[in-house]
Design an enzyme around this catalytic site. Structure first.
Site, short mmCIF file in Angstrom:
data_model
loop_
_atom_site.label_atom_id
_atom_site.label_comp_id
_atom_site.label_asym_id
_atom_site.label_seq_id
_atom_site.Cartn_x
_atom_site.Cartn_y
_atom_site.Cartn_z
N GLY A 34 19.32 41.04 -25.61
CA GLY A 34 19.63 40.04 -26.64
C GLY A 34 20.95 39.34 -26.36
O GLY A 34 21.42 39.33 -25.22
N GLY A 39 21.08 31.71 -19.23
CA GLY A 39 20.66 32.56 -18.11
C GLY A 39 19.38 33.31 -18.44
O GLY A 39 18.44 33.36 -17.64
N HIS A 40 19.34 33.87 -19.65
CA HIS A 40 18.11 34.56 -20.08
C HIS A 40 16.94 33.57 -20.20
O HIS A 40 15.80 33.88 -19.83
CB HIS A 40 18.31 35.20 -21.46
CG HIS A 40 19.38 36.25 -21.50
ND1 HIS A 40 20.56 36.08 -22.19
CD2 HIS A 40 19.45 37.48 -20.94
CE1 HIS A 40 21.31 37.18 -22.08
NE2 HIS A 40 20.67 38.04 -21.32
N GLY A 151 17.37 38.96 -13.51
CA GLY A 151 18.34 38.03 -12.97
C GLY A 151 19.07 38.60 -11.77
O GLY A 151 19.39 39.79 -11.74
N GLU A 152 19.35 37.74 -10.80
CA GLU A 152 20.20 38.16 -9.67
C GLU A 152 21.63 38.43 -10.12
O GLU A 152 22.40 39.06 -9.40
CB GLU A 152 20.19 37.07 -8.59
CG GLU A 152 18.88 36.98 -7.84
CD GLU A 152 18.89 35.91 -6.76
OE1 GLU A 152 19.86 35.12 -6.71
OE2 GLU A 152 17.94 35.89 -5.95
N ARG A 191 28.78 39.07 -22.23
CA ARG A 191 30.13 39.64 -22.37
C ARG A 191 31.23 38.58 -22.26
O ARG A 191 32.38 38.87 -22.57
CB ARG A 191 30.35 40.75 -21.35
CG ARG A 191 29.52 42.00 -21.67
CD ARG A 191 29.83 43.18 -20.76
NE ARG A 191 29.27 44.42 -21.26
CZ ARG A 191 28.17 45.01 -20.78
NH1 ARG A 191 27.50 44.46 -19.79
NH2 ARG A 191 27.74 46.15 -21.30
P1 AMP Z 1 21.06 41.52 -20.26
O1 AMP Z 1 20.57 41.09 -21.59
O2 AMP Z 1 22.48 41.14 -20.00
O3 AMP Z 1 20.75 42.96 -19.94
O4 AMP Z 1 20.25 40.67 -19.21
C1 AMP Z 1 18.86 40.57 -19.26
C2 AMP Z 1 18.37 39.91 -18.03
O5 AMP Z 1 18.96 38.61 -17.92
C3 AMP Z 1 18.77 40.66 -16.75
O6 AMP Z 1 17.68 40.61 -15.84
C4 AMP Z 1 19.95 39.88 -16.25
O7 AMP Z 1 20.14 39.97 -14.86
C5 AMP Z 1 19.55 38.47 -16.66
N1 AMP Z 1 20.72 37.61 -16.72
C6 AMP Z 1 21.88 37.84 -17.39
N2 AMP Z 1 22.75 36.83 -17.18
C7 AMP Z 1 22.14 35.95 -16.35
C8 AMP Z 1 22.53 34.72 -15.73
N3 AMP Z 1 23.72 34.18 -15.93
N4 AMP Z 1 21.63 34.10 -14.93
C9 AMP Z 1 20.41 34.64 -14.71
N5 AMP Z 1 19.99 35.80 -15.25
C10 AMP Z 1 20.84 36.45 -16.05
#
Ligand code: AMP
Length: 282
Positions: A34, A39-40, A151-152, A191
């Site tokens: 969430g 990016g998400h 995401g990378e 973050r």
């Molecule tokens: P998180 O909610 O931070 O655990 O991220 C969920 C998914 O979104 C993970 O696969 C992350 O790698 C991806 N993600 C987070 N930030 C980015 C970003 N800036 N660009 C692409 N993917 C992202």
């Protein structure tokens, strides 16, 4: 716009996914915690291109946070996330409670070994990847997606999850998608909202220094010299650097002496109280 449906239980998730499958539709899963940002959303769009149906999970997974980390204060912005996912045309949010994911007596963990897991994040967050692998393994069996998008941005996580799916013969294709960045190059992250104005400005050093370091490596500067310089530049910008390392881009093994590896440059460090990670291709 109609509000996007939310499944709170595994049973409700499976019921919906079975209906889709019965009409021959393919399913892509985008696991998140969430606090969504573009990016998400880029992952949701990539998922849309792969499958007729897209499930986005939103679950702040306690198992991947150490007791000293930010689990309780991790941003939770569900109403906003739901609105963003409706615009992005996701089909379903899976947002289980902690009790649904980890019922009383829960006792099983997926643990990993090998070069993808060793070093980098694992040194600083030794329980993190077992928590990630366990929750992602559960999400894969709960949702049974054809595709899962990661995401990378979290490059080591992408490699660990890819390895886990292969090792456990999980019938899902794990797909990585490029990091989405702000205009100054800083990788988008939930973050980033913890950063003060001056810390946010200093964070621009991360993509800048990584790019310079990658250029030096490509230009034939010795690996350790280039990494030492990069580390010093990041420290000068105000970071306490956990690591700045080059690894084999596919396996994450340390690069062979004498070169020849396709490399990935990976960084983690703290500015003030906030820990940021990033990586780029060399
Ligand atoms: P998180 O909610 O931070 O655990 O991220 C969920 C998914 O979104 C993970 O696969 C992350 O790698 C991806 N993600 C987070 N930030 C980015 C970003 N800036 N660009 C692409 N993917 C992202």
């Amino acid at each position: 716009m109609a509000t996007l449906p939310v499944a709170r239980t595994v049973k409700a998730l499976r019921a919906e996914v079975s209906r889709w499958r019965a009409s021959g539709e393919r399913v892509a899963l985008v696991p998140t915690m969430g606090a969504l940002h573009p990016g998400h959303i880029s992952l949701v769009k990539a998922a849309r291109r792969k499958a007729e149906r897209v499930v986005v999970s939103i679950f702040v997974n306690p198992a991947q946070f150490a007791p000293t980390e930010d689990f309780s204060k991790y941003p939770r912005t569900f109403a906003n996330d739901r609105a963003m996912l409706a615009v992005a045309q996701a089909d379903l949010i899976f947002a289980p409670t902690v009790e649904e994911m980890y019922p009383e007596g829960f006792a099983t963990t997926i643990s990993l070994d090998g070069p993808a897991k060793a070093g980098l994040e694992d040194v600083f967050r030794p329980t993190h990847f077992a928590g990630v692998a366990t929750v992602v393994g559960k999400l894969f069996t709960q949702c049974a997606p054809d595709f899962a998008l990661f995401g990378e941005k979290d490059y080591q996580q992408l490699k660990v999850v890819t390895r886990m799916a292969r090792d456990l013969d999980l019938p899902v294709k794990v797909i990585g998608a490029p990091t989405v960045r702000e205009t100054d190059g800083v990788a988008m992250s939930s973050r980033n909202r913890y950063l003060s104005e001056s810390e946010r400005a200093a964070a621009a050093a991360i993509p800048r220094v990584m790019k310079e370091t990658a250029e030096q490596i490509r230009g034939g500067a010795g690996l350790s010299t280039a990494l030492k310089r990069g580390r010093a530049a990041l420290e000068k910008a105000g970071f306490s650097v956990d690591y700045l390392e080059a690894r084999n881009a596919d396996t994450l093994a340390p690069p062979a002496r004498g070169g020849g590896d396709k490399l990935r440059l990976l960084f983690a460090g703290k500015i003030g109280a906030t820990r940021l990670i990033d990586n780029i291709a060399v």
